[in-house]
Design a protein around this motif. Structure first.
Motif, PDB file in Angstrom:
ATOM      1  N   ALA A 160       0.899  -1.209   0.030  1.00 47.29           N
ATOM      2  CA  ALA A 160      -0.035  -0.091  -0.053  1.00 47.29           C
ATOM      3  C   ALA A 160       0.934   1.463   0.103  1.00 47.29           C
ATOM      4  O   ALA A 160       0.484   1.919  -0.775  1.00 47.29           O
ATOM      5  N   SER A 161       2.108   1.351   0.839  1.00 45.94           N
ATOM      6  CA  SER A 161       2.679   2.356   0.765  1.00 45.94           C
ATOM      7  C   SER A 161       3.466   2.769  -0.287  1.00 45.94           C
ATOM      8  O   SER A 161       3.524   3.769  -0.848  1.00 45.94           O
ATOM      9  N   ALA A 184      -1.018   4.027   8.513  1.00 48.30           N
ATOM     10  CA  ALA A 184      -1.530   3.231   7.878  1.00 48.30           C
ATOM     11  C   ALA A 184      -2.458   2.327   8.827  1.00 48.30           C
ATOM     12  O   ALA A 184      -1.972   1.890  10.035  1.00 48.30           O
ATOM     13  N   THR A 185      -3.873   1.848   8.460  1.00 46.18           N
ATOM     14  CA  THR A 185      -4.453   1.073   9.290  1.00 46.18           C
ATOM     15  C   THR A 185      -5.069  -0.018   8.580  1.00 46.18           C
ATOM     16  O   THR A 185      -5.468  -0.064   7.379  1.00 46.18           O
ATOM     17  N   LEU A 242      -5.876   0.895   4.650  1.00 41.85           N
ATOM     18  CA  LEU A 242      -5.845   2.388   4.221  1.00 41.85           C
ATOM     19  C   LEU A 242      -4.640   2.975   4.594  1.00 41.85           C
ATOM     20  O   LEU A 242      -4.349   3.190   5.782  1.00 41.85           O
ATOM     21  N   ALA A 243      -3.678   3.563   3.828  1.00 41.20           N
ATOM     22  CA  ALA A 243      -2.516   4.277   4.073  1.00 41.20           C
ATOM     23  C   ALA A 243      -2.695   5.664   3.577  1.00 41.20           C
ATOM     24  O   ALA A 243      -2.964   5.783   2.495  1.00 41.20           O
ATOM     25  N   THR A 244      -2.222   6.511   4.523  1.00 41.40           N
ATOM     26  CA  THR A 244      -2.182   8.022   4.141  1.00 41.40           C
ATOM     27  C   THR A 244      -0.964   8.341   4.298  1.00 41.40           C
ATOM     28  O   THR A 244      -0.055   8.311   5.349  1.00 41.40           O
ATOM     29  N   ILE A 245      -0.207   8.728   3.208  1.00 36.37           N
ATOM     30  CA  ILE A 245       1.312   9.330   3.160  1.00 36.37           C
ATOM     31  C   ILE A 245       1.304  10.595   3.125  1.00 36.37           C
ATOM     32  O   ILE A 245       0.768  11.341   1.908  1.00 36.37           O
ATOM     33  N   THR A 246       2.109  11.437   3.803  1.00 34.19           N
ATOM     34  CA  THR A 246       2.484  12.889   3.776  1.00 34.19           C
ATOM     35  C   THR A 246       3.757  13.030   3.235  1.00 34.19           C
ATOM     36  O   THR A 246       4.943  12.500   4.060  1.00 34.19           O
TER      37      THR A 246
END
Length: 337
Positions: A160-161, A184-185, A242-246
């Motif tokens: 995902a990442s 990420a969750t 769900l991965a959120t990358i900043t």
């Protein structure tokens, strides 16, 4: 048809592999092995995985590790849905034979044996296999996968990442002074089928774990080429990530530049969907897709990318089959849509 077997068929990932392979137009799933002494030995697959009841007549067989070399000459492809230690210990006997090996454990993903020992807790002895293993991120390592004999299938969080990060890292767009931050969750199935109070659905509440020390951190860093801050979370749902990358980009990068890089790489990759809205886990659960959406603030230079996958499919079983498709000269999406 290409003869295949699964070693480690009783777990969640094993079940997903069975679902795919019994319907695949070019693979024949001929044997499902479980570990010696397993309570799941000599049972119909439908008794272990009720969702497969009536869909296959296969019965699990107990694996005799002394027969691994013979097994590796019997099949065209072997899928290892096994613990890291088992994959590590069995790799030498399986390698260099007729079968192409698709290892879904973490045993052969990290090329530095010292880093491996630090994060996996035991010394890597199979450095020959380790040096030749190809990392199976299907959308990025297609040419190497096609000629590989031993494929290390990526972890769920790294999949995902990396799919979200690599269009930017490969383009050299990142500000080298600011580490990407990955939150990420994952659903509880990521911890496997074995019962545990830690991952019991009733006990789980949204919580970070493995903070600044999760074993997927060096995997992400190795294959995106930059240090990251990765924080995994456990959520109260069954499956999905769900991965959120900043990330902060270099001065001068524009929204159009970012769009061009994502489209350039994923336009012809059918298992990655570039969305026009923020993805959610329900969009990808029980599918082999990775859904990606992003937003860029040109004033601050910060880019936020969201990536959603099914941890058991794109994060494990379906990605392994993508790799097998490539090895055996099939379209990457064969049997997955």
């Amino acid at each position: 048809m290409i003869s295949t077997c699964i070693i480690g068929a009783s777990g969640y990932t094993g079940a997903e592999l069975i679902k795919i392979l019994i319907r695949h137009p070019h693979f024949s799933l001929d044997t499902c092995y479980v570990s010696a002494g397993s309570a799941d030995s000599d049972k119909p697959i439908g008794a272990i995985h009720p969702q497969l009841f009536g869909q296959t007549e296969l019965v699990t067989q107990s694996l005799d590790s002394g027969e691994l070399s013979q097994i590796a000459e019997q099949y065209g492809a072997i899928f290892l849905a096994t613990p890291h230690e088992a994959s590590h210990d069995w790799a030498q006997a399986l390698s260099g034979k007729k079968a192409k090996i698709f290892d879904l454990s973490g045993a052969f993903r990290l090329k530095d044996a010292r880093v491996f020992e630090q994060f996996y807790g035991f010394q890597h002895q199979e450095t020959g296999v380790l040096s030749s293993a190809v990392y199976g991120l299907a959308e990025w390592h297609e040419d190497a996968i096609k000629t590989a004999s031993f494929i290390a299938v990526p972890g769920c969080y790294p999949t995902a990442s990396l799919l979200a990060l690599k269009p930017m890292t490969e383009a050299g767009f990142l500000d080298p002074n600011v580490r990407p931050i990955i939150n990420a969750t994952s659903g509880v199935s990521g911890a496997g089928r074995k019962p545990s109070m830690t991952t019991s659905y009733f006990e789980v509440s949204l919580q970070a774990y493995g903070v600044l020390g999760h074993r997927h951190t060096p995997e992400i860093e190795e294959y995106c080429g930059t240090s990251v801050i990765f924080t995994p979370h456990l959520g109260q749902f069954k499956r999905g990530i769900l991965a959120t990358i900043t990330m902060r980009l270099r001065t001068g990068i524009t929204t159009a530049d970012i769009q061009q890089k994502f489209e350039q790489h994923y336009a012809n990759q059918p298992m990655v969907r570039l969305r026009d809205s923020w993805p959610k886990i329900d969009d990808v659960a029980n599918t082999a897709f990775c859904d990606i959406h992003w937003k860029f603030d040109e004033d601050s230079g910060y880019l936020v990318v969201c990536s959603a996958i099914d941890n058991l499919l794109k994060g494990a079983a379906s990605q392994a089959v993508q790799c097998a498709n490539l090895v055996f000269n099939q379209a990457t999406e064969t049997g997955l849509l």
